[in-house]
Design an enzyme around this catalytic site. Sequence first.
Site, short mmCIF file in Angstrom:
data_model
loop_
_atom_site.label_atom_id
_atom_site.label_comp_id
_atom_site.label_asym_id
_atom_site.label_seq_id
_atom_site.Cartn_x
_atom_site.Cartn_y
_atom_site.Cartn_z
N CYS A 113 -22.40 -10.32 28.97
CA CYS A 113 -21.28 -11.39 28.69
C CYS A 113 -20.90 -11.43 27.33
CB CYS A 113 -21.08 -12.55 29.51
SG CYS A 113 -21.49 -12.33 31.30
N HIS A 241 -16.73 -18.14 26.56
CA HIS A 241 -16.91 -17.33 27.89
C HIS A 241 -16.57 -17.81 29.03
CE1 HIS A 241 -18.69 -14.42 30.59
NE2 HIS A 241 -19.68 -15.06 30.90
N ASN A 271 -15.86 -14.28 36.66
CA ASN A 271 -16.61 -13.98 35.41
C ASN A 271 -16.23 -12.72 35.48
OD1 ASN A 271 -18.71 -13.34 33.52
ND2 ASN A 271 -20.12 -14.57 34.51
N1 ACO Z 1 -21.11 -21.26 48.80
C1 ACO Z 1 -21.69 -22.41 49.49
N2 ACO Z 1 -22.86 -22.56 49.15
C2 ACO Z 1 -23.52 -22.07 48.20
C3 ACO Z 1 -22.97 -20.88 47.39
C4 ACO Z 1 -21.64 -20.61 48.02
N3 ACO Z 1 -21.21 -19.65 47.46
N4 ACO Z 1 -23.99 -20.47 46.62
C5 ACO Z 1 -25.04 -21.37 46.80
N5 ACO Z 1 -24.81 -22.17 47.70
C6 ACO Z 1 -25.53 -23.25 48.02
C7 ACO Z 1 -27.14 -23.06 47.59
O1 ACO Z 1 -27.82 -22.27 48.81
C8 ACO Z 1 -27.65 -24.42 47.57
O2 ACO Z 1 -27.80 -25.01 48.78
P1 ACO Z 1 -29.13 -25.80 49.34
O3 ACO Z 1 -28.97 -26.98 48.33
O4 ACO Z 1 -28.80 -26.11 50.71
O5 ACO Z 1 -30.19 -25.09 48.90
C9 ACO Z 1 -26.42 -25.25 46.87
O6 ACO Z 1 -25.11 -24.42 47.23
C10 ACO Z 1 -26.78 -25.51 45.38
O7 ACO Z 1 -27.10 -24.02 45.12
P2 ACO Z 1 -27.29 -23.98 43.38
O8 ACO Z 1 -27.52 -22.34 42.93
O9 ACO Z 1 -28.14 -25.14 42.65
O10 ACO Z 1 -25.81 -24.19 42.82
P3 ACO Z 1 -25.27 -24.49 41.23
O11 ACO Z 1 -24.43 -25.84 41.36
O12 ACO Z 1 -26.22 -24.22 40.25
O13 ACO Z 1 -24.02 -23.55 41.15
C11 ACO Z 1 -23.56 -21.56 40.02
C12 ACO Z 1 -24.41 -22.11 41.38
C13 ACO Z 1 -21.90 -21.60 40.24
C14 ACO Z 1 -23.87 -20.07 40.16
C15 ACO Z 1 -24.14 -22.13 38.61
O14 ACO Z 1 -25.37 -22.15 38.79
C16 ACO Z 1 -23.44 -21.49 37.61
O15 ACO Z 1 -22.32 -21.26 37.14
N6 ACO Z 1 -24.51 -20.84 36.52
C17 ACO Z 1 -24.19 -20.24 35.39
C18 ACO Z 1 -23.93 -18.74 35.64
C19 ACO Z 1 -23.54 -18.02 34.28
O16 ACO Z 1 -23.02 -18.83 33.30
N7 ACO Z 1 -23.78 -16.87 34.24
C20 ACO Z 1 -23.51 -16.25 32.94
C21 ACO Z 1 -23.90 -15.17 32.83
S1 ACO Z 1 -23.30 -14.11 33.61
C22 ACO Z 1 -23.32 -12.51 32.76
O17 ACO Z 1 -24.00 -12.22 31.74
C23 ACO Z 1 -22.98 -11.22 33.66
#
Ligand code: ACO
Length: 319
Positions: A113, A241, A271
């Site tokens: 990214c 980003h 993204n």
């Molecule tokens: N729908 C419903 N529930 C979901 C989903 C979904 N799509 N995805 C995960 N969950 C659930 C998980 O299973 C978990 O359930 P549990 O508590 O029963 O185990 C719960 O939701 C929480 O999951 P987390 O992964 O902890 O959720 P988080 O709040 O961290 O959000 C996310 C996930 C959106 C991916 C976030 O962590 C994020 O945005 N991270 C940064 C990503 C990023 O910036 N990437 C940049 C680089 S990308 C590149 O370089 C190409």
Amino acid sequence: MKGIKIRGMGRCVPERVVTNGDMAERVDTSDEWITSRTGIRRRHHCTGETHTSLCAGAARAALERSGVSPEEIGACIVATVTADNLVPSAACALQRELGLPGDIPCFDLSAACTGFLFALHTMECLLNASPRKFGLVVGADTLSRVTNWDDRGTCILFGDGAGAAVVECREGWPSIGAELGCHGDERLLRLPGVESGERSLISMEGTRVFKFAVEAVPWCMDRVLERSGYTLEDVDFFVFHQANARIIDLAARKYRIPPEKYYKNIAEYGNTSAASIPLVLSELEDMGRVGPGSRTLVVGFGGGLTWGGCVIEFTDGRV
Ligand code: ACO
């Protein structure tokens, strides 16, 4: 040292729109979960389009906007991790599509990214060593092709797209002052290659990447400001980003950036990896919110892990 400014931006996204509702039909998720956790409502996925056609669409628009012809381009860099082919590169495919000169370097650059910012810096270095004054920098990714549909934590995040900038390099202009870096020991986001023995699908430790991003963005902003000597007040617009609306809002709150000085299009595109920053810049240019006379601080982060920031100015061709 000569500096670069953006002469014109362009963008291209696939026609097919995939809503959060469409996602919920495919994996166990909901519009409410995706919107509240990420800010994403839709993304665009390739059907008939290819990586090459997206790059060409964005680059043609940028050339037209800048009033620069393909023969005038002195180097072409495509930042991407999802080119149609490893060889020939996306940049060589673009050279063929656009009829860029044969005696210029055209190559791809992999920094996930943050790729567009790595490519802008690289272009500034290349043009400093070149008699030609224009460069073509493209950020493009088609992550829908490497999406793991068994992983609801990642498949809902990514969209396809391309953004392009025609840049001009001149004596007397300030450098973009890029601050770039990597954490090669942090393999929190992976896309295995052909020899790895694994399927080439994206995996990510989202929560840990989120924590990295929340720290990396302000750290990078501070370094860019310190290096350039600009204060927050000297900056007309902030571009981040588009990985998660919450990461952008946290940064805006920390620096007390008013809503009219930053922009989010993640609701529409998700993204888009290397395309994310140039898609924002291109939309802002169309809206007249950035352009000649304005100064934009840009910050990105991504797989690698990588991060980067710089100060971008625009030119209308008049010195
Ligand atoms: N729908 C419903 N529930 C979901 C989903 C979904 N799509 N995805 C995960 N969950 C659930 C998980 O299973 C978990 O359930 P549990 O508590 O029963 O185990 C719960 O939701 C929480 O999951 P987390 O992964 O902890 O959720 P988080 O709040 O961290 O959000 C996310 C996930 C959106 C991916 C976030 O962590 C994020 O945005 N991270 C940064 C990503 C990023 O910036 N990437 C940049 C680089 S990308 C590149 O370089 C190409």
